[in-house]
Each structure stands twice: as structure tokens, then as C-alpha cells.
Scaffold this active site. Structure first.
Site, PDB file in Angstrom:
ATOM      1  N   TYR A  20      -0.850   0.096   3.674  1.00 44.33           N
ATOM      2  CA  TYR A  20       0.251  -0.595   4.358  1.00 44.33           C
ATOM      3  C   TYR A  20       1.491  -0.620   3.467  1.00 44.33           C
ATOM      4  O   TYR A  20       2.594  -0.253   3.909  1.00 44.33           O
ATOM      5  CB  TYR A  20      -0.184  -2.025   4.711  1.00 44.33           C
ATOM      6  CG  TYR A  20       0.879  -2.840   5.426  1.00 44.33           C
ATOM      7  CD1 TYR A  20       1.066  -2.727   6.799  1.00 44.33           C
ATOM      8  CD2 TYR A  20       1.692  -3.729   4.717  1.00 44.33           C
ATOM      9  CE1 TYR A  20       2.035  -3.475   7.454  1.00 44.33           C
ATOM     10  CE2 TYR A  20       2.665  -4.474   5.362  1.00 44.33           C
ATOM     11  CZ  TYR A  20       2.836  -4.349   6.733  1.00 44.33           C
ATOM     12  OH  TYR A  20       3.799  -5.083   7.373  1.00 44.33           O
ATOM     13  N   SER A  76       8.965  -3.975   4.993  1.00 46.15           N
ATOM     14  CA  SER A  76       8.190  -5.146   4.561  1.00 46.15           C
ATOM     15  C   SER A  76       8.493  -5.399   3.093  1.00 46.15           C
ATOM     16  O   SER A  76       8.891  -4.466   2.368  1.00 46.15           O
ATOM     17  CB  SER A  76       6.696  -4.855   4.731  1.00 46.15           C
ATOM     18  OG  SER A  76       5.921  -5.805   4.008  1.00 46.15           O
TER      19      SER A  76
END
Ligand code: NAP
Length: 247
Positions: A166, A153
Site C-alpha cells: 500500500y 496517502s
């Protein structure tokens, strides 16, 4: 590799595992791999969603998939070993492994982050990917050219406020990818890479950006060329790299 065009039979006879295959990018990846000839193993935590993907692949005329319901918040290595044994019995090898399942967790400052949620996110996004990889390596070695893909990501390359576990888990994912790729280099036919999907229209994206109009966001189908490139033999010899699916 956004402009890559895959041959219709690119993945013919390949056995490919997709985690988080019941929804979002994983669902589209599983259907796309099957449409290019792969037998896909659908792993996820919600059986009904996996069954729907199974049905859609069958209706589209793809090779019969396999379903394996598993909650990756599971911490016992024996559970992963049981899964690897089941894959071994059924198929004897694995040609592709897409680590796609992830939890978003909280969007909040580190100071307020809930300890239990932090552990769950790290478990699903990092520890489970390590555990699955570890138990499946012997089956990937049985393939003439195994491909392991991790999912990164943008917040796993540069930290960003309020993305908490995350973001940290995605940094760890890149580390796992690079470490494994280096270990495989020169001694194995297994290649290891990661894909940053970029903003993609899924329920995770909608949770992270509730005010965004989903119609303005790239669809999972649009990012599939990079997934196909890395899963198919055209990427043989490519390893240790991070790909952005939208450039
Ligand atoms: P999603 O729509 O939330 O789908 C995630 C999938 O993972 C779901 O099928 C979910 O199962 C599964 N999953 C979650 N926790 C699990 C667990 N404990 N055990 C087994 N399966 C579990 O997310 P997505 O947007 O498609 O994301 C796919 C990947 O791309 C993730 O790694 C994400 O971090 C990454 N990514 C996405 C974007 C984006 O904009 N969408 C951007 C950058 C990176 P259920 O359906 O049963 O909940």
C-alpha cells in the site's frame, strides 16, 4: 484547501468519473460532485453499492448518473479501452477523473508479505490508474479544462513499517501524478494533482486501525472542499501538486 467554499453550481454540466464510487470517500465524492451539478460516472466492483449511490443521487435531485461495474484487478488493457469507448459514445468527453479506488492489502513486514497480495495491490492502486488514465486522456483532451486527481496517502510520502505494498503503491501514485502533470504542462488544458485525504472515517481506515473509535475520525464529508476545489474551474492552472485535504 480545507476552507474552500464551492459555488452551488461549480460543476454544472461537467462529466466526472469516480473510481471506487460505491463506498467511503469515493461514494461521498460522487454524491458531492453531483450535488454541485456534475453528471457522475460511478465505477466500482460491487454493483449493488453503485446502485445505492445512484439512487441516493437521484433522490437528492442530482443529474442522472451512469454506472459502470468494473473490477480494477483486471489486467487487460482491452477492458479499459472498452470502458473508454462506452464513455465516448455516451458523453463524448470527460471533464474530471478521480482515481480513488484502492486496496489496503496486508499490514505485515515485507519479509512476510504475500506475493499475490502485493501484485493485487499494485494492480488496483497503480496499474489500473495508469491504464484508465491512458485510455481516457483523449476524452479529457476534449474538455475545455480536464482535471485528473490521484489519491495519495501519508505513507506514500514517507515509508512506514508494515504498510507494505500500500505504501509503495502510494509513492508510485505520486510519481504517476508528477510525471503526467509534467507531460501536460504547456501542451494541454489537463491539470493533474493528488490529494492525501488524511485519516478519514471509512471501512479502510477501520481495517487499518481496528482499535480506533471511528467517532474520533474526520468524516468523508469534511474533506470534500479540497476535492471540489480541484475538480472545479477555480483550480484551473494548478497542476503537479499534492494537496492535504485536512490542512
Ligand atoms: P474504502 O472505504 O475501502 O473504499 C474503497 C473503494 O474502492 C470501495 O468502493 C471499493 O469497492 C473500491 N475498490 C477496491 N478495490 C477495487 C477494485 N479491485 N475494483 C474496483 N473498485 C475497487 O476506502 P477509503 O478509505 O474510502 O479510501 C479511498 C481512497 O483514499 C483510497 O485511495 C485510499 O488509499 C485513500 N486514503 C484513505 C484514507 C482513510 O483514512 N480512509 C487515508 C489516506 C488515503 P467495494 O466497496 O466494492 O469494496
Amino acid at each position: 484547501m480545507g476552507n474552500y467554499t464551492a459555488a452551488p453550481d461549480l460543476l454544472k454540466d461537467k462529466i466526472i468519473l469516480v473510481t471506487g464510487a460505491g463506498d467511503g470517500i469515493g461514494k461521498t465524492a460522487a454524491k458531492t460532485f453531483a450535488s454541485h451539478g456534475a453528471t457522475v460516472i460511478l465505477l466500482g466492483r460491487t454493483t449493488e453499492k453503485l446502485e445505492r449511490v445512484y439512487d441516493e443521487i437521484e433522490v437528492a435531485g442530482g443529474p442522472q448518473p451512469a454506472i459502470f461495474p468494473l473490477d480494477l484487478n483486471e489486467t487487460r488493457i482491452e477492458t479499459f479501452e472498452y470502458f473508454a469507448e462506452a464513455v465516448s459514445q455516451e458523453f463524448g468527453r470527460l471533464d474530471g477523473l478521480l482515481h480513488n479506488a484502492s486496496l489496503l492489502g496486508q499490514r505485515t513486514p515485507i519479509a512476510n508479505y504475500h506475493f499475490g497480495t502485493w501484485q493485487q495491490v499494485m494492480q488496483v492502486n497503480v496499474n489500473a490508474a495508469f491504464g484508465l488514465t491512458k485510455v481516457l486522456l483523449p476524452l479529457l483532451e476534449n474538455s475545455p479544462a480536464g482535471s485528473v486527481i490521484f489519491t495519495g496517502s501519508g505513507v506514500g510520502l514517507k515509508g512506514r513499517a508494515f504498510w507494505g505494498a500500500y505504501a509503495v503503491s502510494k509513492f508510485a501514485t505520486e510519481g504517476l501524478m508528477q510525471t503526467l502533470a509534467d507531460e501536460m504542462d504547456g501542451v494541454s488544458n489537463i491539470r493533474v494533482n493528488s490529494i492525501n485525504p488524511g485519516a478519514t472515517r471509512t471501512s479502510m481506515r477501520a481495517s487499518a486501525y481496528p482499535a480506533e473509535n471511528p467517532n474520533t475520525v474526520t468524516t468523508p464529508e469534511q474533506i470534500m472542499p479540497t476535492y471540489l476545489y480541484l475538480m472545479g474551474d477555480d483550480s484551473r492552472g494548478v497542476s503537479g501538486k499534492q494537496f492535504n485535504a485536512q490542512s
